[in-house]
Write a protein that holds these residues in place. Structure first.
Motif, PDB file in Angstrom:
ATOM      1  N   GLN A 119       8.058  90.364  32.937  1.00 46.97           N
ATOM      2  CA  GLN A 119       6.983  90.534  31.951  1.00 46.97           C
ATOM      3  C   GLN A 119       5.963  89.393  31.947  1.00 46.97           C
ATOM      4  O   GLN A 119       4.911  89.508  31.326  1.00 46.97           O
ATOM      5  CB  GLN A 119       7.603  90.663  30.547  1.00 46.97           C
ATOM      6  N   ILE A 174      12.467  98.068  33.066  1.00 41.65           N
ATOM      7  CA  ILE A 174      13.174  96.846  32.652  1.00 41.65           C
ATOM      8  C   ILE A 174      14.544  97.245  32.109  1.00 41.65           C
ATOM      9  O   ILE A 174      14.633  98.118  31.237  1.00 41.65           O
ATOM     10  CB  ILE A 174      12.363  96.102  31.574  1.00 41.65           C
ATOM     11  N   LYS A 217       3.339  92.201  15.606  1.00 40.16           N
ATOM     12  CA  LYS A 217       4.069  93.478  15.698  1.00 40.16           C
ATOM     13  C   LYS A 217       5.550  93.228  15.922  1.00 40.16           C
ATOM     14  O   LYS A 217       6.393  93.919  15.357  1.00 40.16           O
ATOM     15  CB  LYS A 217       3.505  94.319  16.847  1.00 40.16           C
ATOM     16  N   ALA A 269       0.567  91.003  19.328  1.00 39.54           N
ATOM     17  CA  ALA A 269       1.923  91.321  19.813  1.00 39.54           C
ATOM     18  C   ALA A 269       2.980  90.568  18.994  1.00 39.54           C
ATOM     19  O   ALA A 269       4.010  91.141  18.644  1.00 39.54           O
ATOM     20  CB  ALA A 269       2.042  90.953  21.286  1.00 39.54           C
ATOM     21  N   GLN A 318      -4.694  89.398  21.810  1.00 39.97           N
ATOM     22  CA  GLN A 318      -3.653  90.394  22.079  1.00 39.97           C
ATOM     23  C   GLN A 318      -2.261  89.792  21.886  1.00 39.97           C
ATOM     24  O   GLN A 318      -1.365  90.457  21.362  1.00 39.97           O
ATOM     25  CB  GLN A 318      -3.792  90.908  23.521  1.00 39.97           C
ATOM     26  N   VAL A 349      12.396  95.756  24.916  1.00 35.34           N
ATOM     27  CA  VAL A 349      11.202  96.560  24.684  1.00 35.34           C
ATOM     28  C   VAL A 349      10.065  95.959  25.519  1.00 35.34           C
ATOM     29  O   VAL A 349       9.811  94.759  25.426  1.00 35.34           O
ATOM     30  CB  VAL A 349      10.828  96.560  23.179  1.00 35.34           C
ATOM     31  N   PRO A 350       9.406  96.764  26.343  1.00 37.74           N
ATOM     32  CA  PRO A 350       8.314  96.187  27.154  1.00 37.74           C
ATOM     33  C   PRO A 350       7.169  95.676  26.278  1.00 37.74           C
ATOM     34  O   PRO A 350       6.895  96.243  25.216  1.00 37.74           O
ATOM     35  CB  PRO A 350       7.878  97.354  28.033  1.00 37.74           C
ATOM     36  N   ILE A 351       6.476  94.635  26.765  1.00 36.68           N
ATOM     37  CA  ILE A 351       5.408  94.047  25.933  1.00 36.68           C
ATOM     38  C   ILE A 351       4.260  95.019  25.677  1.00 36.68           C
ATOM     39  O   ILE A 351       3.544  94.889  24.704  1.00 36.68           O
ATOM     40  CB  ILE A 351       4.861  92.712  26.541  1.00 36.68           C
ATOM     41  N   SER A 352       4.141  96.011  26.531  1.00 35.84           N
ATOM     42  CA  SER A 352       3.062  97.002  26.329  1.00 35.84           C
ATOM     43  C   SER A 352       3.227  97.726  24.990  1.00 35.84           C
ATOM     44  O   SER A 352       2.243  98.146  24.385  1.00 35.84           O
ATOM     45  CB  SER A 352       3.060  98.007  27.478  1.00 35.84           C
ATOM     46  N   ALA A 353       4.489  97.808  24.518  1.00 31.41           N
ATOM     47  CA  ALA A 353       4.751  98.473  23.239  1.00 31.41           C
ATOM     48  C   ALA A 353       4.158  97.672  22.091  1.00 31.41           C
ATOM     49  O   ALA A 353       3.796  98.228  21.048  1.00 31.41           O
ATOM     50  CB  ALA A 353       6.244  98.640  23.034  1.00 31.41           C
ATOM     51  N   TYR A 354       4.087  96.353  22.251  1.00 33.46           N
ATOM     52  CA  TYR A 354       3.538  95.510  21.182  1.00 33.46           C
ATOM     53  C   TYR A 354       2.027  95.326  21.311  1.00 33.46           C
ATOM     54  O   TYR A 354       1.378  94.962  20.347  1.00 33.46           O
ATOM     55  CB  TYR A 354       4.206  94.129  21.218  1.00 33.46           C
ATOM     56  N   VAL A 355       1.532  95.556  22.496  1.00 33.91           N
ATOM     57  CA  VAL A 355       0.102  95.339  22.739  1.00 33.91           C
ATOM     58  C   VAL A 355      -0.726  96.558  22.404  1.00 33.91           C
ATOM     59  O   VAL A 355      -1.792  96.479  21.825  1.00 33.91           O
ATOM     60  CB  VAL A 355      -0.153  94.869  24.199  1.00 33.91           C
ATOM     61  N   LEU A 397      11.335 104.322  23.250  1.00 34.31           N
ATOM     62  CA  LEU A 397      10.463 103.564  24.154  1.00 34.31           C
ATOM     63  C   LEU A 397      11.043 103.480  25.563  1.00 34.31           C
ATOM     64  O   LEU A 397      10.321 103.576  26.559  1.00 34.31           O
ATOM     65  CB  LEU A 397      10.234 102.148  23.615  1.00 34.31           C
ATOM     66  N   GLU A 419       9.349 104.715  28.906  1.00 35.49           N
ATOM     67  CA  GLU A 419       9.152 103.807  30.050  1.00 35.49           C
ATOM     68  C   GLU A 419       9.767 104.388  31.321  1.00 35.49           C
ATOM     69  O   GLU A 419       9.197 104.307  32.407  1.00 35.49           O
ATOM     70  CB  GLU A 419       9.787 102.435  29.765  1.00 35.49           C
TER      71      GLU A 419
END
Lengths: 137, 116
Positions: free
Chosen positions: A80, A133, A98, A95, A91, B109-115, A117, A121
């Motif tokens: 990541q 991942i 969130k 993040a 951003q 959880v991939p960071i794209s979920a938070y972005v 999620l 993915e």
């Protein structure tokens, strides 16, 4: 005398710069990083010297946590890190907000969202041919 | 030999008498020189306010003899201190963020979920 004026202003600027040195002298080139920092930040190695000083400091701080991570978490971090480095400060801030909000959600509900999620993915990864991942659960 | 018997008091009296005989331009010149000397003395006495480990004494001649220069130097120093403080505060805050950042980056959880 005009030379006195120049000397006076130069002295002031040098003094001001010296006062700021402790803050500015934190980061360095890739070769100056410790082996642990280099291992932690390996995915960024290629572009490290092109990163802004502030960004380098940010990642050096992250790398200080690396030794305490499990192998699985180290792998996730590596996967990541590049994406994280491309985010804007705004951003990243969003993040963090969130993530903090999500960590306050009850565990059962959080697990449901995570499962959803992960499935999403996996579908994306299957479509693009990239391995998702790995999950802990 | 009379001159050898002169003492401080007699010199003072002689000087006073001579001063009274001075012409106006000479008196004005002396007054100007005195004022300049007093002004310089006054400016130097302001230096200890800058006494940052002897920097002011070392660079006193560089910063000039006018109070105006000390004022501007103070403004610049204050600005530099403010900048240093702000940069340090920002640096300190980022240390706090690194804990959250590492948690986000190592989460399943991939960071794209938070972005997004």
């Amino acid at each position: 005398m005009w030379t006195n004026g120049i000397v006076r202003w130069l002295s002031t600027i040098v003094l001001a710069a010296l006062m700021c040195l402790p803050v500015l002298a934190d980061a360095g080139s890739w070769a100056e990083l410790t082996p642990v920092q280099q291992e932690a930040l390996a995915p960024l190695g290629k572009d490290w010297n092109m990163l802004a000083n502030k960004q380098q400091q940010h990642f050096i701080k992250l790398s200080n946590h690396y030794a305490k991570l499990t192998p699985e978490k180290k792998e996730r971090l590596h996967k990541q890190l590049v994406a994280w480095s491309k985010l804007t400060p705004e951003q990243r801030k969003r993040a963090r907000e969130k993530y903090i909000a999500f960590s306050k959600v009850p565990p059962e509900k959080r697990e449901q969202v995570k499962q959803m999620l992960r499935e999403q993915e996996a579908r994306k990864a299957a479509a693009s041919g990239v391995q998702p991942i790995p999950a802990t659960h | 030999m009379n001159e050898l018997k002169l003492n401080t008091e007699s010199i003072r009296q002689l000087l006073n008498r001579s001063t009274a005989k001075l012409e106006q331009p000479a008196l004005a010149g002396l007054r100007n020189a005195r004022m300049k000397a007093l002004y310089r003395f006054d400016s130097r006495s302001a230096v200890p306010a800058f006494a940052l480990a002897g920097i002011a004494q070392r660079f006193g001649h560089v910063f000039g003899s006018h109070r105006r220069h000390y004022y501007w130097a103070s403004v610049v120093l204050f600005g530099a201190l403010l900048f240093s403080g702000a940069a340090y505060w920002q640096h300190y805050n980022e240390i706090d963020n690194s804990e959250v950042d590492i948690a986000i980056l190592t989460d399943d959880v991939p960071i794209s979920a938070y972005v997004d």
